[in-house]
Scaffold this active site. Structure first.
Site, mmCIF file in Angstrom:
data_model
loop_
_atom_site.group_PDB
_atom_site.id
_atom_site.type_symbol
_atom_site.label_atom_id
_atom_site.label_comp_id
_atom_site.label_asym_id
_atom_site.label_seq_id
_atom_site.Cartn_x
_atom_site.Cartn_y
_atom_site.Cartn_z
ATOM 1 N N ARG A 106 35.691 -14.522 42.011
ATOM 2 C CA ARG A 106 34.908 -14.366 43.138
ATOM 3 C C ARG A 106 33.506 -15.549 43.002
ATOM 4 O O ARG A 106 33.524 -15.974 41.605
ATOM 5 C CB ARG A 106 34.376 -13.265 43.358
ATOM 6 C CG ARG A 106 33.598 -12.539 42.478
ATOM 7 C CD ARG A 106 33.118 -11.300 42.829
ATOM 8 N NE ARG A 106 32.432 -10.445 41.667
ATOM 9 C CZ ARG A 106 31.253 -10.245 41.730
ATOM 10 N NH1 ARG A 106 30.259 -11.038 42.598
ATOM 11 N NH2 ARG A 106 30.392 -9.686 40.580
ATOM 12 N N HIS A 136 42.474 -9.284 28.734
ATOM 13 C CA HIS A 136 42.333 -8.284 29.609
ATOM 14 C C HIS A 136 41.011 -7.485 29.211
ATOM 15 O O HIS A 136 40.223 -7.865 28.447
ATOM 16 C CB HIS A 136 43.272 -7.196 28.671
ATOM 17 C CG HIS A 136 43.800 -7.348 27.355
ATOM 18 N ND1 HIS A 136 45.035 -7.281 27.023
ATOM 19 C CD2 HIS A 136 42.931 -7.802 26.167
ATOM 20 C CE1 HIS A 136 45.191 -7.541 25.700
ATOM 21 N NE2 HIS A 136 43.635 -7.900 25.280
ATOM 22 N N TYR A 139 34.508 -9.187 31.454
ATOM 23 C CA TYR A 139 33.924 -9.638 32.621
ATOM 24 C C TYR A 139 33.191 -11.109 32.121
ATOM 25 O O TYR A 139 32.439 -11.010 31.350
ATOM 26 C CB TYR A 139 32.765 -8.637 33.131
ATOM 27 C CG TYR A 139 31.861 -9.301 33.978
ATOM 28 C CD1 TYR A 139 32.134 -9.572 35.264
ATOM 29 C CD2 TYR A 139 30.512 -9.587 33.512
ATOM 30 C CE1 TYR A 139 31.172 -10.123 36.193
ATOM 31 C CE2 TYR A 139 29.355 -10.246 34.356
ATOM 32 C CZ TYR A 139 29.892 -10.443 35.926
ATOM 33 O OH TYR A 139 29.174 -10.922 36.805
ATOM 34 N N ASN A 150 39.519 -18.815 23.298
ATOM 35 C CA ASN A 150 40.056 -17.495 23.568
ATOM 36 C C ASN A 150 39.321 -16.241 23.477
ATOM 37 O O ASN A 150 38.298 -16.017 22.478
ATOM 38 C CB ASN A 150 41.100 -17.009 22.149
ATOM 39 C CG ASN A 150 41.845 -15.941 22.361
ATOM 40 O OD1 ASN A 150 43.149 -16.017 23.000
ATOM 41 N ND2 ASN A 150 41.670 -14.988 21.900
ATOM 42 N N ASN A 159 24.755 -11.167 32.218
ATOM 43 C CA ASN A 159 24.104 -12.199 32.792
ATOM 44 C C ASN A 159 22.943 -11.665 33.735
ATOM 45 O O ASN A 159 22.366 -12.600 34.250
ATOM 46 C CB ASN A 159 25.149 -12.928 33.525
ATOM 47 C CG ASN A 159 25.852 -12.136 34.779
ATOM 48 O OD1 ASN A 159 26.121 -10.949 34.381
ATOM 49 N ND2 ASN A 159 25.885 -12.708 35.884
ATOM 50 N N TYR A 160 22.759 -10.686 33.501
ATOM 51 C CA TYR A 160 21.685 -9.982 34.697
ATOM 52 C C TYR A 160 20.590 -9.052 33.798
ATOM 53 O O TYR A 160 21.088 -8.166 33.324
ATOM 54 C CB TYR A 160 22.290 -9.122 35.697
ATOM 55 C CG TYR A 160 21.499 -8.830 36.949
ATOM 56 C CD1 TYR A 160 20.541 -9.718 37.450
ATOM 57 C CD2 TYR A 160 21.735 -7.621 37.496
ATOM 58 C CE1 TYR A 160 19.562 -9.225 38.566
ATOM 59 C CE2 TYR A 160 20.851 -7.056 38.514
ATOM 60 C CZ TYR A 160 19.951 -8.086 38.836
ATOM 61 O OH TYR A 160 19.141 -7.294 40.164
ATOM 62 N N ALA A 196 34.229 -9.529 16.182
ATOM 63 C CA ALA A 196 34.535 -8.190 17.030
ATOM 64 C C ALA A 196 33.575 -7.436 16.943
ATOM 65 O O ALA A 196 32.795 -7.236 15.872
ATOM 66 C CB ALA A 196 35.767 -7.626 16.632
ATOM 67 N N ARG A 213 26.373 -6.545 13.774
ATOM 68 C CA ARG A 213 26.809 -5.277 13.960
ATOM 69 C C ARG A 213 26.298 -4.704 12.552
ATOM 70 O O ARG A 213 26.232 -5.378 11.549
ATOM 71 C CB ARG A 213 28.290 -5.344 14.047
ATOM 72 C CG ARG A 213 29.102 -5.586 12.903
ATOM 73 C CD ARG A 213 30.557 -5.732 13.474
ATOM 74 N NE ARG A 213 31.495 -6.093 12.287
ATOM 75 C CZ ARG A 213 32.604 -6.823 12.415
ATOM 76 N NH1 ARG A 213 32.981 -7.032 13.494
ATOM 77 N NH2 ARG A 213 33.353 -7.206 11.188
#
Length: 229
Positions: A106, A136, A139, A150, A159-160, A196, A213
């Site tokens: 969109r 999969h 966002y 990848n 982003n917000y 990851a 992490r």
């Protein structure tokens, strides 16, 4: 004209459009169950499955396959692309790409071409370079992604901040590990690697690895102790 009459007229117009497309080399599988606006352009040898909606302003290339339950509005789909049960609005998908199932593109998203957009992926106001893959549960918003990037599962571009939107930039050949958060504004260089589970809020230079992490700690016997308490 009441609502029922309007719907019947719309259905009639759609059937006429579908029959016209059939005469022009487009395979519309079920002319009574495909809804295409009059100004839509579709190239020859494309296949449109039942329960597909293609609304005004859309242009579909040649040899495109649009599978059931897809919704396309004011968008361009390049030659040889497959759209699988997905929603695309105000966007562009380049040639020989695969989108879906259950993807959502969109707000002026542009997929350059030869891309793989998998299940439950959302793009908003972003560009996605040639040959990049996002398989999969991801966002990508307000982002500029290079070629042959990848994305692992569960990546989010953050982003917000509640008031403003910020962009993420990712260079060619980068590898984004699963469950990575990219807190914009941030830049990831060419051929960079993001480990990851990382939350990345600083730029990562070309060819570097970003990892953010805490280290794992195992407590001997605590699992048995907890279950048996």
């Amino acid at each position: 004209m009441d609502y029922t009459d309007k719907m019947l007229k719309y259905k009639e117009n759609c059937i006429k459009k579908n029959e016209e497309l059939l005469r022009n080399g487009v395979f519309v599988m079920d002319t009574g169950n495909v809804y295409i606006d009059e100004d839509v352009e579709i190239g020859e040898d494309s296949v449109i499955y039942p329960n597909v909606h293609i609304l005004k302003g859309s242009k579909i290339g040649k040899n495109v396959t649009i599978l059931p339950n897809s919704f396309i509005s004011n968008s361009i789909i390049g030659d040889g692309t497959t759209i699988d049960s997905s929603k695309i609005t105000d966007s562009e998908v380049g040639e020989n790409s695969v989108v879906g199932p259950m993807s959502h593109l969109r707000n002026h998203t542009k997929i350059i071409g030869d891309a793989r957009i998998g299940n439950f992926v959302e793009f908003k106001n972003s560009s996605f370079g040639r040959g990049s893959k996002c398989a999969h549960l991801t966002y990508i918003g307000d982002s500029d992604v290079g070629e042959k990037v990848n994305f692992g599962c569960g990546v989010v571009t953050v982003n917000y901040d509640g008031k403003n939107k910020f962009r993420t930039t990712i260079g060619d050949g980068a590898f984004i590990g699963s469950n990575v958060n990219l807190i914009a504004p941030v830049k990831v260089g060419k051929n960079a690697l993001l480990a990851a589970g990382s939350t990345i809020d600083h730029d990562v230079a070309d060819g570097d690895m970003g990892i953010a992490r805490s280290r794992q700690e195992n407590k001997a016997g605590f699992g048995d102790k907890y279950k048996n308490k």
